[in-house]
Design an enzyme around this catalytic site. Sequence first.
Site, short mmCIF file in Angstrom:
data_model
loop_
_atom_site.label_atom_id
_atom_site.label_comp_id
_atom_site.label_asym_id
_atom_site.label_seq_id
_atom_site.Cartn_x
_atom_site.Cartn_y
_atom_site.Cartn_z
N GLU A 170 -69.92 -25.82 -41.50
CA GLU A 170 -70.62 -25.66 -40.22
C GLU A 170 -71.82 -26.62 -40.14
OE1 GLU A 170 -70.23 -23.62 -37.38
OE2 GLU A 170 -68.23 -23.20 -38.16
N CYS A 178 -57.92 -18.80 -36.76
CA CYS A 178 -58.79 -18.30 -37.82
C CYS A 178 -57.96 -17.32 -38.65
CB CYS A 178 -59.99 -17.61 -37.19
SG CYS A 178 -61.09 -16.81 -38.37
N ASN A 179 -57.81 -17.61 -39.92
CA ASN A 179 -57.02 -16.72 -40.78
C ASN A 179 -57.69 -15.36 -40.92
OD1 ASN A 179 -54.82 -18.57 -42.25
ND2 ASN A 179 -56.68 -19.75 -41.94
N THR A 180 -59.02 -15.37 -40.99
CA THR A 180 -59.77 -14.13 -41.18
C THR A 180 -59.61 -13.22 -39.97
OG1 THR A 180 -61.37 -15.42 -42.45
CG2 THR A 180 -62.06 -13.23 -41.74
N CYS A 213 -58.13 -21.24 -44.89
CA CYS A 213 -59.19 -20.98 -43.89
C CYS A 213 -59.27 -22.26 -43.07
CB CYS A 213 -60.50 -20.71 -44.61
SG CYS A 213 -61.96 -20.77 -43.55
N THR A 214 -59.38 -22.11 -41.76
CA THR A 214 -59.30 -23.30 -40.91
C THR A 214 -60.50 -24.23 -41.08
OG1 THR A 214 -60.21 -22.02 -39.06
CG2 THR A 214 -57.82 -22.22 -39.19
N HIS A 215 -61.55 -23.75 -41.69
CA HIS A 215 -62.69 -24.63 -42.02
C HIS A 215 -62.35 -25.57 -43.19
CE1 HIS A 215 -65.09 -21.87 -39.58
NE2 HIS A 215 -66.11 -22.70 -39.68
N ASP A 222 -62.01 -19.59 -32.87
CA ASP A 222 -62.35 -19.46 -34.29
C ASP A 222 -63.80 -18.98 -34.38
OD1 ASP A 222 -62.10 -19.70 -37.15
OD2 ASP A 222 -63.24 -21.57 -37.03
N SER A 223 -64.17 -18.55 -35.57
CA SER A 223 -65.56 -18.14 -35.78
C SER A 223 -66.51 -19.33 -35.61
CB SER A 223 -65.71 -17.55 -37.18
OG SER A 223 -65.33 -18.52 -38.14
N TYR A 282 -67.37 -15.21 -40.49
CA TYR A 282 -66.70 -13.91 -40.40
C TYR A 282 -66.32 -13.39 -41.80
CZ TYR A 282 -65.83 -13.96 -35.29
OH TYR A 282 -65.94 -13.93 -33.91
N GLY A 283 -66.13 -14.34 -42.74
CA GLY A 283 -65.59 -13.99 -44.06
C GLY A 283 -66.26 -12.80 -44.74
N1 DGL Z 1 -62.19 -20.25 -40.13
C1 DGL Z 1 -61.99 -18.90 -40.56
C2 DGL Z 1 -60.64 -18.71 -41.24
O1 DGL Z 1 -59.71 -19.44 -41.00
C3 DGL Z 1 -63.05 -18.23 -41.39
C4 DGL Z 1 -64.42 -18.74 -41.39
C5 DGL Z 1 -65.48 -17.68 -41.48
O2 DGL Z 1 -65.72 -17.11 -42.57
O3 DGL Z 1 -66.04 -17.43 -40.44
O4 DGL Z 1 -60.48 -17.79 -42.00
#
Ligand code: DGL
Length: 219
Positions: free
Chosen positions: A172, A90-92, A204-206, A27-28, A59-60
């Site tokens: 984070e 990570c969905n992104t 988003c996994t966060h 993941d990011s 990453y978003g």
């Molecule tokens: N955790 C990432 C997701 O599931 C995105 C987080 C990010 O923006 O880096 O999309």
Amino acid sequence: MSAIQPIYPLVDPMPKATADAPIGIFDSGVGGLSVALEIARYLPNERFVYYADTAYVPYGPRKDQEIRDLTARAIEWLYREGCKVAVVACNTASAFSLDYLREHYGENFPIIGLVPALKPAVLNTQSKTVAVLATPATFRGQLIKDVMTRFAEPAKVKVIPVTCLDLVPFVEAGQQMSPECLATLTQILQPVVDQGADYLVLGCTHYPFLKSSIQYIFG
Ligand code: DGL
């Protein structure tokens, strides 16, 4: 690769990993740990290697190609570590990378990705209105669009997309219950509640790490 240089050059394929090799999870940042915890719960005898790209999180807000390059670099690292499979937690990153990675590695190195869990929300909504909280990049990708076309549209369920670039940095930094984070969540989610959404998809996994914060505000 364009902007981001790979950690390793893409040279000859590695030997196929053995069954006792670890599962690679990427993941990011810390978000993929929400996925890793679930995988570990179902597969308690497996070993894991976790790659958090904390140098480049979030990453978003990044461009599509940059997300794909960063993801390719991370997955190549997991591959070189001898993992038997990679989970793009990570969905992104999944939104821009799965086809490319699967084609690149072929059958020897399976790639598993994510798409926001819109389908169960569509199947269970009573108000026919659901919201998806995800990064702008995730909404630009084809994966979520396909789920909307295949499931939400035929069921006549209205999908409200919600994005906010401030949330991942809060997670984070471990600041989910800070007044600033709670104020941000209230500001972006109250309109969704007002529009009658009865399901919120944490796309988003966060965001599972914001569950308590959201419940604290909205019950
Ligand atoms: N955790 C990432 C997701 O599931 C995105 C987080 C990010 O923006 O880096 O999309």
